[in-house]
Design a protein around this motif. Structure first.
Motif, PDB file in Angstrom:
ATOM      1  N   SER A 135      -0.601   3.447  -7.103  1.00 53.18           N
ATOM      2  CA  SER A 135      -1.811   3.709  -6.330  1.00 53.18           C
ATOM      3  C   SER A 135      -2.026   2.488  -5.456  1.00 53.18           C
ATOM      4  CB  SER A 135      -3.004   3.920  -7.271  1.00 53.18           C
ATOM      5  OG  SER A 135      -4.189   4.105  -6.532  1.00 53.18           O
ATOM      6  N   LYS A 136      -1.992   2.673  -4.131  1.00 53.54           N
ATOM      7  CA  LYS A 136      -2.069   1.539  -3.212  1.00 53.54           C
ATOM      8  C   LYS A 136      -3.503   1.264  -2.787  1.00 53.54           C
ATOM      9  CE  LYS A 136       2.557   2.216  -1.251  1.00 53.54           C
ATOM     10  NZ  LYS A 136       3.338   2.475  -0.014  1.00 53.54           N
ATOM     11  N   ALA A 137      -3.811  -0.004  -2.649  1.00 52.38           N
ATOM     12  CA  ALA A 137      -5.120  -0.399  -2.127  1.00 52.38           C
ATOM     13  C   ALA A 137      -5.184  -0.082  -0.638  1.00 52.38           C
ATOM     14  CB  ALA A 137      -5.351  -1.886  -2.350  1.00 52.38           C
ATOM     15  N   VAL A 138      -6.384   0.279  -0.167  1.00 51.42           N
ATOM     16  CA  VAL A 138      -6.588   0.509   1.264  1.00 51.42           C
ATOM     17  C   VAL A 138      -7.682  -0.419   1.773  1.00 51.42           C
ATOM     18  CG1 VAL A 138      -5.802   2.903   1.268  1.00 51.42           C
ATOM     19  CG2 VAL A 138      -8.203   2.406   0.801  1.00 51.42           C
ATOM     20  N   ASP A 182      -2.459   4.839   6.702  1.00 54.93           N
ATOM     21  CA  ASP A 182      -2.532   3.880   7.800  1.00 54.93           C
ATOM     22  C   ASP A 182      -3.254   2.601   7.393  1.00 54.93           C
ATOM     23  OD1 ASP A 182      -1.258   5.686   9.446  1.00 54.93           O
ATOM     24  OD2 ASP A 182      -3.113   6.486  10.291  1.00 54.93           O
ATOM     25  N   TYR A 183      -4.035   2.672   6.318  1.00 61.47           N
ATOM     26  CA  TYR A 183      -4.828   1.524   5.874  1.00 61.47           C
ATOM     27  C   TYR A 183      -4.333   0.966   4.540  1.00 61.47           C
ATOM     28  CZ  TYR A 183      -7.799   3.548   9.437  1.00 61.47           C
ATOM     29  OH  TYR A 183      -8.273   4.059  10.622  1.00 61.47           O
ATOM     30  N   ALA A 184      -3.195   1.479   4.075  1.00 59.02           N
ATOM     31  CA  ALA A 184      -2.656   1.039   2.787  1.00 59.02           C
ATOM     32  C   ALA A 184      -2.080  -0.367   2.884  1.00 59.02           C
ATOM     33  CB  ALA A 184      -1.591   2.010   2.308  1.00 59.02           C
ATOM     34  N   LYS A 185      -2.307  -1.140   1.835  1.00 54.70           N
ATOM     35  CA  LYS A 185      -1.769  -2.498   1.733  1.00 54.70           C
ATOM     36  C   LYS A 185      -0.696  -2.491   0.647  1.00 54.70           C
ATOM     37  CE  LYS A 185      -5.997  -4.133   1.116  1.00 54.70           C
ATOM     38  NZ  LYS A 185      -7.134  -5.093   0.957  1.00 54.70           N
ATOM     39  N   SER A 186       0.554  -2.458   1.072  1.00 53.74           N
ATOM     40  CA  SER A 186       1.653  -2.247   0.129  1.00 53.74           C
ATOM     41  C   SER A 186       1.766  -3.359  -0.904  1.00 53.74           C
ATOM     42  CB  SER A 186       2.982  -2.111   0.884  1.00 53.74           C
ATOM     43  OG  SER A 186       3.238  -3.262   1.659  1.00 53.74           O
ATOM     44  N   ALA A 228      -3.254  13.111 -14.063  1.00 52.63           N
ATOM     45  CA  ALA A 228      -3.577  14.466 -13.594  1.00 52.63           C
ATOM     46  C   ALA A 228      -3.402  14.590 -12.087  1.00 52.63           C
ATOM     47  CB  ALA A 228      -5.011  14.814 -13.988  1.00 52.63           C
ATOM     48  N   LEU A 229      -3.884  13.617 -11.341  1.00 54.82           N
ATOM     49  CA  LEU A 229      -3.782  13.664  -9.880  1.00 54.82           C
ATOM     50  C   LEU A 229      -2.324  13.617  -9.438  1.00 54.82           C
ATOM     51  CD1 LEU A 229      -6.731  11.250  -8.961  1.00 54.82           C
ATOM     52  CD2 LEU A 229      -6.727  13.757  -8.823  1.00 54.82           C
ATOM     53  N   TYR A 230      -1.546  12.757 -10.076  1.00 53.64           N
ATOM     54  CA  TYR A 230      -0.122  12.634  -9.766  1.00 53.64           C
ATOM     55  C   TYR A 230       0.610  13.951 -10.035  1.00 53.64           C
ATOM     56  CZ  TYR A 230       4.748  11.151 -10.582  1.00 53.64           C
ATOM     57  OH  TYR A 230       6.121  11.034 -10.576  1.00 53.64           O
ATOM     58  N   LYS A 231       0.332  14.576 -11.197  1.00 51.75           N
ATOM     59  CA  LYS A 231       1.006  15.827 -11.538  1.00 51.75           C
ATOM     60  C   LYS A 231       0.531  16.977 -10.664  1.00 51.75           C
ATOM     61  CE  LYS A 231       2.247  14.457 -16.216  1.00 51.75           C
ATOM     62  NZ  LYS A 231       1.969  14.526 -17.664  1.00 51.75           N
ATOM     63  N   ASN A 232      -0.641  16.836 -10.047  1.00 50.29           N
ATOM     64  CA  ASN A 232      -1.119  17.833  -9.089  1.00 50.29           C
ATOM     65  C   ASN A 232      -0.577  17.591  -7.681  1.00 50.29           C
ATOM     66  OD1 ASN A 232      -2.585  19.368 -10.880  1.00 50.29           O
ATOM     67  ND2 ASN A 232      -4.522  18.341 -10.507  1.00 50.29           N
ATOM     68  N   GLY A 233       0.234  16.545  -7.519  1.00 46.19           N
ATOM     69  CA  GLY A 233       0.909  16.315  -6.248  1.00 46.19           C
ATOM     70  C   GLY A 233       0.197  15.406  -5.266  1.00 46.19           C
ATOM     71  N   TYR A 234      -0.881  14.751  -5.689  1.00 45.93           N
ATOM     72  CA  TYR A 234      -1.612  13.865  -4.780  1.00 45.93           C
ATOM     73  C   TYR A 234      -0.962  12.493  -4.706  1.00 45.93           C
ATOM     74  CZ  TYR A 234      -5.479  17.214  -4.965  1.00 45.93           C
ATOM     75  OH  TYR A 234      -6.256  18.348  -4.873  1.00 45.93           O
ATOM     76  N   THR A 235      -0.985  11.905  -3.512  1.00 43.82           N
ATOM     77  CA  THR A 235      -0.664  10.490  -3.344  1.00 43.82           C
ATOM     78  C   THR A 235      -1.934   9.699  -3.649  1.00 43.82           C
ATOM     79  OG1 THR A 235       0.978  10.989  -1.641  1.00 43.82           O
ATOM     80  CG2 THR A 235       0.148   8.727  -1.726  1.00 43.82           C
ATOM     81  N   LEU A 236      -1.797   8.627  -4.425  1.00 43.07           N
ATOM     82  CA  LEU A 236      -2.962   7.908  -4.923  1.00 43.07           C
ATOM     83  C   LEU A 236      -3.234   6.626  -4.143  1.00 43.07           C
ATOM     84  CD1 LEU A 236      -2.448   8.245  -8.789  1.00 43.07           C
ATOM     85  CD2 LEU A 236      -3.532   9.822  -7.189  1.00 43.07           C
ATOM     86  N   TYR A 237      -4.516   6.379  -3.912  1.00 42.32           N
ATOM     87  CA  TYR A 237      -4.988   5.139  -3.301  1.00 42.32           C
ATOM     88  C   TYR A 237      -6.242   4.689  -4.049  1.00 42.32           C
ATOM     89  CZ  TYR A 237      -2.228   7.058   0.592  1.00 42.32           C
ATOM     90  OH  TYR A 237      -1.224   7.611   1.356  1.00 42.32           O
ATOM     91  N   TYR A 238      -6.618   3.432  -3.853  1.00 42.72           N
ATOM     92  CA  TYR A 238      -7.897   2.963  -4.391  1.00 42.72           C
ATOM     93  C   TYR A 238      -8.499   1.965  -3.408  1.00 42.72           C
ATOM     94  CZ  TYR A 238      -5.911  -1.587  -5.866  1.00 42.72           C
ATOM     95  OH  TYR A 238      -5.331  -2.829  -5.888  1.00 42.72           O
TER      96      TYR A 238
END
Length: 435
Positions: free
Chosen positions: A289-292, A301-305, A351-361
């Protein structure tokens, strides 16, 4: 026998006209081989299975010219009891990473289009890099994970209409009757303690024996460590394993769940360990889960790898890193503090990952705003907070109030469903399976 959602996806693939070869991806022990075998038995007159790790001599089938008629003839000599008829035979190539030429052959199987071909492998994504000619454009993909919570409920014997009735409460934004809600929370705590790896779930369904579940979870964790030792480069082996085994401390033993290299070893830096994180990610052993820096579409576009949180790809592996007694605390709901909040955060990530979402925080140390997750759905950003109780979601309230393009957010709690006037939809933790 556990029911899996992947079965429907396999059936849809079979019905496709001019289908490509199907690559079933996923980490080890997520049920790939089992589900493909069962699908083959139920949908084809016959099937041929080659496991290149178990029978390395089978690589000879693909060592010469890769024309389909030649490969079929070689298969017939190896399996003289099989007819290998077009449209009636499934060819299943397992552990295909051990035979780069078989990977190359997928282009020719797809072009020919007379035979259905499914391939799989524990670390398929990494080992495809070894193939002499990767068949870009000639394969479709099916990603398999461990069981999600809905599949777990199927395993416990809940029918689809029972689960559908729970989903309807989310659809209509109505509180769930206590008798149903309390039982669902009990099931959910069991799921967190067991995770979604099919072998662990099947043992629990059959025996309700947590000691045996624990043994299987620890065997699975050892298997993942074996994969790291077997497939990682000599330079990455030790580093990747250290990164992986640090996750329980990163996620459960401290307030700040941002991945910190100092938790791996004293004085550790990204320069030394980031390549190991990338390896684990490519191997489907972790998810990130990447910080934005801002909360607006498109989040990438705002993710900080360089700033991220790392989660195991199944709760089974995380729980196996901790003491057995945690299972009892989880099931009986006697956890508190950082560990309880950490487990619930990991469960929502799962749950979010298994539902196919890309995660950010999002976390802003200046304004003290923090959102556990951000996901994107239908072109909009949805902010999410996770609460181990049912406390106020100050950051979530502020974001909805000050971001005109964000109309609502989810607050997952150890409590019932409710809606506030400020756009916050409060949901029981288990409802994360349905969003």
């Amino acid at each position: 026998m556990l029911k899996r959602k992947a079965t429907k996806q396999l059936q849809d693939w079979k019905k496709t006209k001019n289908k490509k070869c199907l690559v079933v991806q996923g980490a080890r022990q997520t049920g790939k081989t089992f589900i493909i075998r069962r699908f083959a038995e139920e949908n084809y007159d016959e099937y041929i299975e080659i496991n290149f790790k178990m029978t390395p001599s089978a690589t000879e089938i693909f060592s010469g010219d890769l024309d389909v008629d030649g490969m079929v003839m070689a298969l017939r000599f190896r399996f003289p009891d099989k007819k290998i008829s077009p449209d009636k035979t499934l060819i299943f190539l397992d552990e295909i990473q051990e035979c780069p030429e078989a990977i190359t052959s997928l282009k020719f199987w797809a072009d020919d289009n007379r035979y259905d071909v499914i391939v799989s492998g524990s670390l398929l994504g990494i080992d495809y890099k070894r193939s002499s000619s990767y068949p870009v454009g000639y394969v479709d993909y099916l990603k398999m994970h461990g069981l999600d919570f809905e599949e777990f409920l199927w395993g416990l014997g809940l029918s689809e209409d029972m689960i559908g009735s729970v989903r309807d409460y989310l659809l209509h934004k109505k509180a769930i009757p206590d008798a149903i809600h309390n039982q669902m929370m009990s099931y959910y705590r069991q799921y967190i303690a067991i995770g979604g790896m099919p072998e662990a779930v099947q043992v629990y369904v059959d025996s309700k024996n947590f000691i045996e579940v624990d043994r299987i979870q620890r065997d699975l964790l050892q298997g993942y460590q074996y994969d790291i030792a077997h497939y990682a480069t000599a330079e990455e082996k030790v580093k990747a394993e250290k990164c992986y085994l640090s996750l329980s401390k990163q996620l459960l033993d401290k307030e700040n769940h941002k991945f910190q290299y100092k938790e791996i070893e004293h004085g550790a830096r990204a320069q030394k360990y980031y390549s190991s994180i990338e390896w684990l990610l490519s191997a489907d052993i972790i998810q990130l889960s990447k910080a934005v820096s801002d909360i607006r579409y498109d989040l990438d576009d705002y993710a900080k790898s360089e700033l991220f949180r790392a989660y195991t790809t199944d709760l089974s592996l995380l729980i196996a890193m901790k003491d057995y007694s945690l299972k009892q605390h989880l099931v009986e709901n006697t956890l508190s503090g950082t560990t309880k909040g950490g487990f619930y955060e990991c469960a929502i990530a799962d749950a979010l990952y298994k539902n196919g979402y890309t995660l950010y925080y999002y976390k802003n140390d200046t304004t003290k705003k923090e959102l556990d997750f951000l996901i994107q759905k239908e072109g909009a950003v949805i902010p999410i907070e996770v609460k181990s109780g049912n406390t106020k979601a100050t950051s979530l309230t502020s974001v909805i109030k000050n971001k005109p393009d964000i109309s609502y957010g989810y607050k997952f709690v150890d409590g019932n469903l409710g809606i506030s006037e400020d756009g916050i939809i409060t949901l029981p933790l288990y409802m994360s399976a349905f969003i």
